[in-house]
Design a protein around this motif. Structure first.
Motif, PDB file in Angstrom:
ATOM      1  N   ALA A  38       0.832  -1.209   0.000  1.00 43.53           N
ATOM      2  CA  ALA A  38       0.000   0.000   0.000  1.00 43.53           C
ATOM      3  C   ALA A  38       0.867   1.261   0.000  1.00 43.53           C
ATOM      4  O   ALA A  38       0.517   2.261  -0.645  1.00 43.53           O
ATOM      5  CB  ALA A  38      -0.935  -0.003   1.205  1.00 43.53           C
ATOM      6  N   GLU A  41       1.985   1.833  -3.465  1.00 37.67           N
ATOM      7  CA  GLU A  41       0.879   2.426  -4.228  1.00 37.67           C
ATOM      8  C   GLU A  41       0.741   3.916  -3.916  1.00 37.67           C
ATOM      9  O   GLU A  41       0.572   4.729  -4.831  1.00 37.67           O
ATOM     10  CB  GLU A  41      -0.424   1.694  -3.917  1.00 37.67           C
ATOM     11  CG  GLU A  41      -1.636   2.271  -4.599  1.00 37.67           C
ATOM     12  CD  GLU A  41      -1.726   1.973  -6.083  1.00 37.67           C
ATOM     13  OE1 GLU A  41      -2.608   2.539  -6.733  1.00 37.67           O
ATOM     14  OE2 GLU A  41      -0.918   1.180  -6.608  1.00 37.67           O
ATOM     15  N   VAL A  45       1.038   7.247  -6.463  1.00 34.99           N
ATOM     16  CA  VAL A  45       0.072   8.339  -6.593  1.00 34.99           C
ATOM     17  C   VAL A  45       0.789   9.687  -6.464  1.00 34.99           C
ATOM     18  O   VAL A  45       0.604  10.591  -7.286  1.00 34.99           O
ATOM     19  CB  VAL A  45      -1.060   8.201  -5.547  1.00 34.99           C
ATOM     20  CG1 VAL A  45      -1.915   9.451  -5.505  1.00 34.99           C
ATOM     21  CG2 VAL A  45      -1.912   6.970  -5.841  1.00 34.99           C
ATOM     22  N   LEU A  76       0.192   1.733 -11.385  1.00 37.06           N
ATOM     23  CA  LEU A  76      -0.845   1.968 -10.382  1.00 37.06           C
ATOM     24  C   LEU A  76      -1.795   0.774 -10.253  1.00 37.06           C
ATOM     25  O   LEU A  76      -2.368   0.552  -9.184  1.00 37.06           O
ATOM     26  CB  LEU A  76      -1.639   3.231 -10.727  1.00 37.06           C
ATOM     27  CG  LEU A  76      -0.928   4.546 -10.462  1.00 37.06           C
ATOM     28  CD1 LEU A  76      -1.641   5.697 -11.168  1.00 37.06           C
ATOM     29  CD2 LEU A  76      -0.820   4.811  -8.967  1.00 37.06           C
ATOM     30  N   ILE A  77      -1.949   0.005 -11.298  1.00 38.61           N
ATOM     31  CA  ILE A  77      -2.853  -1.151 -11.279  1.00 38.61           C
ATOM     32  C   ILE A  77      -2.221  -2.354 -10.583  1.00 38.61           C
ATOM     33  O   ILE A  77      -2.919  -3.122  -9.906  1.00 38.61           O
ATOM     34  CB  ILE A  77      -3.278  -1.505 -12.715  1.00 38.61           C
ATOM     35  CG1 ILE A  77      -4.122  -0.370 -13.290  1.00 38.61           C
ATOM     36  CG2 ILE A  77      -4.049  -2.824 -12.770  1.00 38.61           C
ATOM     37  CD1 ILE A  77      -4.384  -0.480 -14.779  1.00 38.61           C
ATOM     38  N   PRO A  79      -0.143  -2.946  -7.846  1.00 35.95           N
ATOM     39  CA  PRO A  79      -0.328  -3.169  -6.405  1.00 35.95           C
ATOM     40  C   PRO A  79      -1.777  -3.445  -6.021  1.00 35.95           C
ATOM     41  O   PRO A  79      -2.046  -4.249  -5.121  1.00 35.95           O
ATOM     42  CB  PRO A  79       0.171  -1.874  -5.758  1.00 35.95           C
ATOM     43  CG  PRO A  79       1.040  -1.231  -6.765  1.00 35.95           C
ATOM     44  CD  PRO A  79       0.483  -1.635  -8.090  1.00 35.95           C
ATOM     45  N   VAL A  80      -2.710  -2.804  -6.707  1.00 33.77           N
ATOM     46  CA  VAL A  80      -4.128  -3.028  -6.399  1.00 33.77           C
ATOM     47  C   VAL A  80      -4.514  -4.468  -6.727  1.00 33.77           C
ATOM     48  O   VAL A  80      -5.191  -5.139  -5.934  1.00 33.77           O
ATOM     49  CB  VAL A  80      -5.013  -2.013  -7.171  1.00 33.77           C
ATOM     50  CG1 VAL A  80      -6.486  -2.328  -6.994  1.00 33.77           C
ATOM     51  CG2 VAL A  80      -4.702  -0.601  -6.718  1.00 33.77           C
ATOM     52  N   ALA A  81      -4.071  -4.960  -7.871  1.00 27.60           N
ATOM     53  CA  ALA A  81      -4.365  -6.345  -8.256  1.00 27.60           C
ATOM     54  C   ALA A  81      -3.743  -7.322  -7.265  1.00 27.60           C
ATOM     55  O   ALA A  81      -4.380  -8.318  -6.876  1.00 27.60           O
ATOM     56  CB  ALA A  81      -3.847  -6.610  -9.669  1.00 27.60           C
ATOM     57  N   PHE A  83      -3.042  -6.738  -4.116  1.00 24.48           N
ATOM     58  CA  PHE A  83      -3.792  -6.621  -2.860  1.00 24.48           C
ATOM     59  C   PHE A  83      -5.044  -7.490  -2.904  1.00 24.48           C
ATOM     60  O   PHE A  83      -5.322  -8.241  -1.967  1.00 24.48           O
ATOM     61  CB  PHE A  83      -4.162  -5.156  -2.609  1.00 24.48           C
ATOM     62  CG  PHE A  83      -5.143  -4.979  -1.487  1.00 24.48           C
ATOM     63  CD1 PHE A  83      -4.721  -5.038  -0.172  1.00 24.48           C
ATOM     64  CD2 PHE A  83      -6.489  -4.775  -1.748  1.00 24.48           C
ATOM     65  CE1 PHE A  83      -5.628  -4.899   0.871  1.00 24.48           C
ATOM     66  CE2 PHE A  83      -7.396  -4.621  -0.720  1.00 24.48           C
ATOM     67  CZ  PHE A  83      -6.967  -4.682   0.598  1.00 24.48           C
ATOM     68  N   TRP A  84      -5.794  -7.388  -3.993  1.00 26.78           N
ATOM     69  CA  TRP A  84      -7.020  -8.186  -4.087  1.00 26.78           C
ATOM     70  C   TRP A  84      -6.705  -9.673  -4.142  1.00 26.78           C
ATOM     71  O   TRP A  84      -7.449 -10.491  -3.603  1.00 26.78           O
ATOM     72  CB  TRP A  84      -7.869  -7.743  -5.278  1.00 26.78           C
ATOM     73  CG  TRP A  84      -8.547  -6.448  -4.982  1.00 26.78           C
ATOM     74  CD1 TRP A  84      -8.287  -5.238  -5.550  1.00 26.78           C
ATOM     75  CD2 TRP A  84      -9.559  -6.214  -3.992  1.00 26.78           C
ATOM     76  NE1 TRP A  84      -9.074  -4.269  -4.983  1.00 26.78           N
ATOM     77  CE2 TRP A  84      -9.868  -4.840  -4.028  1.00 26.78           C
ATOM     78  CE3 TRP A  84     -10.230  -7.017  -3.079  1.00 26.78           C
ATOM     79  CZ2 TRP A  84     -10.820  -4.267  -3.193  1.00 26.78           C
ATOM     80  CZ3 TRP A  84     -11.178  -6.445  -2.250  1.00 26.78           C
ATOM     81  CH2 TRP A  84     -11.470  -5.091  -2.306  1.00 26.78           C
ATOM     82  N   TRP A  85      -5.602 -10.040  -4.770  1.00 29.79           N
ATOM     83  CA  TRP A  85      -5.177 -11.436  -4.790  1.00 29.79           C
ATOM     84  C   TRP A  85      -4.896 -11.894  -3.360  1.00 29.79           C
ATOM     85  O   TRP A  85      -5.304 -12.971  -2.940  1.00 29.79           O
ATOM     86  CB  TRP A  85      -3.935 -11.581  -5.651  1.00 29.79           C
ATOM     87  CG  TRP A  85      -3.404 -12.975  -5.791  1.00 29.79           C
ATOM     88  CD1 TRP A  85      -3.161 -13.899  -4.804  1.00 29.79           C
ATOM     89  CD2 TRP A  85      -3.032 -13.610  -7.003  1.00 29.79           C
ATOM     90  NE1 TRP A  85      -2.650 -15.040  -5.323  1.00 29.79           N
ATOM     91  CE2 TRP A  85      -2.559 -14.896  -6.671  1.00 29.79           C
ATOM     92  CE3 TRP A  85      -3.019 -13.215  -8.329  1.00 29.79           C
ATOM     93  CZ2 TRP A  85      -2.091 -15.798  -7.633  1.00 29.79           C
ATOM     94  CZ3 TRP A  85      -2.561 -14.114  -9.274  1.00 29.79           C
ATOM     95  CH2 TRP A  85      -2.113 -15.383  -8.929  1.00 29.79           C
ATOM     96  N   VAL A 101       5.374  -7.465  -6.455  1.00 33.22           N
ATOM     97  CA  VAL A 101       4.981  -6.072  -6.714  1.00 33.22           C
ATOM     98  C   VAL A 101       6.172  -5.109  -6.652  1.00 33.22           C
ATOM     99  O   VAL A 101       6.396  -4.358  -7.603  1.00 33.22           O
ATOM    100  CB  VAL A 101       3.841  -5.624  -5.770  1.00 33.22           C
ATOM    101  CG1 VAL A 101       3.614  -4.123  -5.852  1.00 33.22           C
ATOM    102  CG2 VAL A 101       2.572  -6.383  -6.088  1.00 33.22           C
TER     103      VAL A 101
END
Length: 122
Positions: A38, A41, A45, A76-77, A79-81, A83-85, A101
């Protein structure tokens, strides 16, 4: 070297250390690994906002601007992917995905540095 790149490299290294430690010691994603991703990420930003301000202020990108911004959006995509994994798959292997990541983001930051300031290492 751009200070943004140096900060990003340090954050990626610290995140990698925490995520690899989680792979070795945990069977599920730990808070430290998730928070470190996070932070990466959040850095991206801030990096994007800073790059936008720099470009709006007249600082030219030596490479193709669309390529730089494409790398940034993709970065940007990632780390989000991950995280959801990690949330969906509560096993040791999700820690390995989290560990991928910071390595991926470091490579993308290195490439963005080449695009922004020219490519001395290509």
């Amino acid at each position: 070297m751009d200070p943004f790149f140096l900060v990003g490299a340090v954050l990626c290294a610290l995140s990698l250390i925490l995520c690899v430690a989680a792979v070795v010691t945990k069977t599920y994603p730990g808070d430290a690994a998730i928070v470190s991703v996070a932070v990466v990420e959040l850095f991206l930003v801030v990096f994007g906002i800073g790059a936008g301000i720099r470009q709006a202020g007249g600082e030219a990108v030596r490479g193709e601007p669309w390529e730089f911004w494409g790398y940034l959006v993709t970065a940007l995509i990632v780390p989000v992917a991950a995280f959801w994994w990690a949330i969906a798959d509560r096993t040791r292997w999700s820690n390995a995905v989290l560990a991928a990541v910071p390595v991926t983001i470091f490579v993308m930051l290195f490439r963005m540095e080449q695009i922004w300031n020219g490519a001395p290492f290509s």
